[in-house]
Design a protein around this motif. Structure first.
Motif, mmCIF file in Angstrom:
data_model
loop_
_atom_site.group_PDB
_atom_site.id
_atom_site.type_symbol
_atom_site.label_atom_id
_atom_site.label_comp_id
_atom_site.label_asym_id
_atom_site.label_seq_id
_atom_site.Cartn_x
_atom_site.Cartn_y
_atom_site.Cartn_z
ATOM 1 N N ILE A 91 0.825 -1.208 0.000
ATOM 2 C CA ILE A 91 0.000 0.000 0.000
ATOM 3 C C ILE A 91 0.865 1.266 0.000
ATOM 4 O O ILE A 91 1.572 1.540 0.971
ATOM 5 C CB ILE A 91 -0.906 0.018 1.257
ATOM 6 N N PRO A 92 0.784 2.043 -1.075
ATOM 7 C CA PRO A 92 1.545 3.290 -1.133
ATOM 8 C C PRO A 92 0.875 4.434 -0.362
ATOM 9 O O PRO A 92 -0.344 4.436 -0.193
ATOM 10 C CB PRO A 92 1.578 3.615 -2.636
ATOM 11 N N LEU A 93 1.697 5.373 0.087
ATOM 12 C CA LEU A 93 1.222 6.557 0.810
ATOM 13 C C LEU A 93 1.868 7.795 0.223
ATOM 14 O O LEU A 93 3.015 7.742 -0.223
ATOM 15 C CB LEU A 93 1.725 6.512 2.258
ATOM 16 N N THR A 94 1.140 8.889 0.256
ATOM 17 C CA THR A 94 1.744 10.169 -0.097
ATOM 18 C C THR A 94 0.840 11.280 0.383
ATOM 19 O O THR A 94 -0.361 11.083 0.556
ATOM 20 C CB THR A 94 1.949 10.326 -1.620
ATOM 21 N N LEU A 95 1.436 12.454 0.625
ATOM 22 C CA LEU A 95 0.602 13.626 0.907
ATOM 23 C C LEU A 95 0.908 14.701 -0.119
ATOM 24 O O LEU A 95 0.567 15.853 0.059
ATOM 25 C CB LEU A 95 0.826 14.118 2.339
ATOM 26 N N GLU A 96 1.546 14.315 -1.193
ATOM 27 C CA GLU A 96 1.946 15.308 -2.188
ATOM 28 C C GLU A 96 1.091 15.294 -3.457
ATOM 29 O O GLU A 96 0.241 16.136 -3.650
ATOM 30 C CB GLU A 96 3.428 15.135 -2.518
ATOM 31 N N LYS A 97 1.329 14.311 -4.309
ATOM 32 C CA LYS A 97 0.597 14.289 -5.583
ATOM 33 C C LYS A 97 -0.406 13.139 -5.619
ATOM 34 O O LYS A 97 -0.153 12.080 -5.062
ATOM 35 C CB LYS A 97 1.594 14.077 -6.739
ATOM 36 N N ASN A 98 -1.502 13.338 -6.329
ATOM 37 C CA ASN A 98 -2.499 12.284 -6.517
ATOM 38 C C ASN A 98 -2.914 11.605 -5.217
ATOM 39 O O ASN A 98 -3.148 10.395 -5.189
ATOM 40 C CB ASN A 98 -1.973 11.179 -7.439
ATOM 41 N N VAL A 99 -2.965 12.383 -4.184
ATOM 42 C CA VAL A 99 -3.222 11.795 -2.866
ATOM 43 C C VAL A 99 -4.486 10.944 -2.879
ATOM 44 O O VAL A 99 -4.496 9.814 -2.397
ATOM 45 C CB VAL A 99 -3.343 12.898 -1.793
ATOM 46 N N LYS A 100 -5.526 11.490 -3.488
ATOM 47 C CA LYS A 100 -6.794 10.781 -3.428
ATOM 48 C C LYS A 100 -6.758 9.467 -4.207
ATOM 49 O O LYS A 100 -7.249 8.436 -3.730
ATOM 50 C CB LYS A 100 -7.911 11.679 -3.953
ATOM 51 N N SER A 101 -6.179 9.497 -5.388
ATOM 52 C CA SER A 101 -6.195 8.252 -6.159
ATOM 53 C C SER A 101 -5.286 7.211 -5.501
ATOM 54 O O SER A 101 -5.561 6.012 -5.558
ATOM 55 C CB SER A 101 -5.815 8.493 -7.621
ATOM 56 N N ILE A 102 -4.244 7.680 -4.836
ATOM 57 C CA ILE A 102 -3.381 6.722 -4.147
ATOM 58 C C ILE A 102 -4.080 6.126 -2.930
ATOM 59 O O ILE A 102 -3.974 4.924 -2.656
ATOM 60 C CB ILE A 102 -2.034 7.386 -3.814
ATOM 61 N N ALA A 103 -4.845 6.953 -2.265
ATOM 62 C CA ALA A 103 -5.625 6.430 -1.142
ATOM 63 C C ALA A 103 -6.652 5.426 -1.646
ATOM 64 O O ALA A 103 -6.858 4.362 -1.049
ATOM 65 C CB ALA A 103 -6.314 7.563 -0.409
ATOM 66 N N SER A 104 -7.274 5.739 -2.779
ATOM 67 C CA SER A 104 -8.323 4.845 -3.252
ATOM 68 C C SER A 104 -7.758 3.512 -3.749
ATOM 69 O O SER A 104 -8.377 2.461 -3.594
ATOM 70 C CB SER A 104 -9.209 5.573 -4.272
ATOM 71 N N MET A 105 -6.530 3.558 -4.280
ATOM 72 C CA MET A 105 -5.822 2.317 -4.631
ATOM 73 C C MET A 105 -5.704 1.387 -3.420
ATOM 74 O O MET A 105 -5.995 0.209 -3.478
ATOM 75 C CB MET A 105 -4.359 2.658 -4.963
ATOM 76 N N GLY A 106 -5.245 2.005 -2.333
ATOM 77 C CA GLY A 106 -5.031 1.221 -1.120
ATOM 78 C C GLY A 106 -6.342 0.666 -0.597
ATOM 79 O O GLY A 106 -6.430 -0.488 -0.174
ATOM 80 N N GLU A 107 -7.368 1.484 -0.674
ATOM 81 C CA GLU A 107 -8.668 1.082 -0.172
ATOM 82 C C GLU A 107 -9.173 -0.135 -0.954
ATOM 83 O O GLU A 107 -9.659 -1.114 -0.388
ATOM 84 C CB GLU A 107 -9.629 2.258 -0.334
ATOM 85 N N PHE A 108 -9.045 -0.047 -2.261
ATOM 86 C CA PHE A 108 -9.522 -1.128 -3.113
ATOM 87 C C PHE A 108 -8.789 -2.438 -2.811
ATOM 88 O O PHE A 108 -9.406 -3.492 -2.614
ATOM 89 C CB PHE A 108 -9.344 -0.735 -4.588
ATOM 90 N N VAL A 109 -7.467 -2.338 -2.740
ATOM 91 C CA VAL A 109 -6.681 -3.542 -2.459
ATOM 92 C C VAL A 109 -7.078 -4.153 -1.111
ATOM 93 O O VAL A 109 -7.237 -5.369 -0.988
ATOM 94 C CB VAL A 109 -5.170 -3.222 -2.505
ATOM 95 N N GLN A 110 -7.306 -3.305 -0.138
ATOM 96 C CA GLN A 110 -7.680 -3.813 1.185
ATOM 97 C C GLN A 110 -9.027 -4.532 1.156
ATOM 98 O O GLN A 110 -9.222 -5.538 1.830
ATOM 99 C CB GLN A 110 -7.767 -2.663 2.198
ATOM 100 N N ILE A 111 -9.950 -4.007 0.355
ATOM 101 C CA ILE A 111 -11.250 -4.675 0.249
ATOM 102 C C ILE A 111 -11.085 -6.061 -0.389
ATOM 103 O O ILE A 111 -11.619 -7.052 0.097
ATOM 104 C CB ILE A 111 -12.241 -3.820 -0.575
#
Ligand code: FES
Lengths: 151, 169
Positions: free
Chosen positions: A26-46
């Motif tokens: 699961i990648p993390l960032t607070l810089e670029k594409n924050v939302k899409s990176i969060a949603s990536m992680g969310e999807f994988v977790q589901i």
């Protein structure tokens, strides 16, 4: 199995049956594409959550391997290789990494386990029916892959 | 179903599902007849813990899988837990709803999941087998039969309650 006291208790008793580890990357960032990176992680977790539900008795779902997107591939591979050797040293025979982060494709050849890449599907605006169907489809594809590795 | 209502259009949806993991897809099989209990929107019967899962007219003599959700309260938070049941009518025409949770270590079993064992439930984890009525097949890892859901039928709808163990076979 999940990383909870209750599941670990079963694991300790039935070790020989639980030979497969699944690690979400699961990648993390607070810089670029924050939302899409969060949603990536969310999807994988589901998806891994559902995979764990289906294969509870053989698969150990580990807490996610998290990293800032700025971490170099080299560094990440070093860390994930370390996780992997801890697991194999303790009897895990099949190690799967599940991610939506395309970066890993570049590092795939140097990974000690099997990389399972999922397309990141933003579920948040989808209606319940599609959502369930997608989660089910993606999970069953992962299940088939695990089954084929087992046999 | 108007397409522009969803930000994910039908086309995107198809793209997602058809490309994607397709790259490393093993032969498609498994989960033969998955049905969702969506329309009778998981209404809980007032005062009971039974959940609407299926329409009786959809139930056949062949086990079909129905998915549903139950509310669970865990000390400090409430969530919805996904559940499934294998539902069919037996020889006497009575409805049977089996829990898919393998009595060995808890994987999900599938009807006709193994080609070598037709008309049985199969657990892919350590190759556990059960007969149609849920009885465990001796010599495979599980030592108990599959749990059975408490059930009731009202106005053509099947409601399921708790899955109850049947004890040693
Ligand atoms: S969990 Fe089903 S056979 Fe082991």
């Amino acid at each position: 199995m999940k990383w909870t006291a209750k599941d670990v208790e079963v694991y300790l008793q039935e070790k020989e049956y639980i030979d497969t580890a699944v690690i979400p990357l699961i990648p993390l960032t607070l810089e670029k594409n924050v939302k899409s990176i969060a949603s990536m992680g969310e999807f994988v977790q589901i998806i891994v959550g559902e995979l764990e539900r289906q294969f509870k008795g053989r698969v150990f779902l580990l807490p996610p391997f998290t990293y800032f997107t700025s971490e170099s591939m080299e560094e990440k591979i070093k860390r994930i290789a370390d996780w992997t050797s801890q697991l194999t040293a303790n009897g895990m025979k099949h190690i799967f990494y599940v991610t939506s982060d395309t970066e890993w494709k570049a590092g795939e050849a140097s990974l000690p386990g099997t990389l399972l890449w999922l397309p990141s599907i933003p579920l948040e605006h989808m209606d319940e029916k599609y959502k369930q169907q997608i989660v089910m489809d993606q999970t069953s594809q992962l299940m088939n892959l695990l089954i084929s590795k087992w046999s | 179903m108007s397409e522009n209502k969803h930000r994910v259009s039908r086309r995107q949806f198809l793209n997602y599902t058809l490309t994607g993991v397709g790259g490393f897809m093993a032969a498609g099989m498994l989960m033969p007849m998955v049905r969702f209990a969506l329309d009778p929107i998981l209404k809980e019967e007032a005062g009971t813990e039974m959940v609407a899962v299926a329409q009786v007219k959809d139930i056949t003599t062949e086990p079909q899988r129905f998915d549903f959700k139950v509310k669970v309260k865990d000390a400090w938070y409430e969530s919805e837990e996904p559940k499934s049941a294998w539902v069919y009518k037996d020889d006497k025409g009575e409805i049977v709803a089996l829990s898919p949770v393998c009595k060995h270590l808890g994987c999900t079993v599938n009807w006709n999941g193994d080609k070598g064992n037709p008309n049985r439930f199969f657990c892919p984890c350590h190759y556990g087998l059960y007969e149609k009525d849920g009885t465990n097949v001796p010599g495979t890892p599980p030592i108990y039969p599959l749990d059975r859901y408490e059930l009731k039928v009202k106005d053509g709808t099947l409601y399921l309650g708790k899955a109850k163990p049947r004890g040693e076979a």
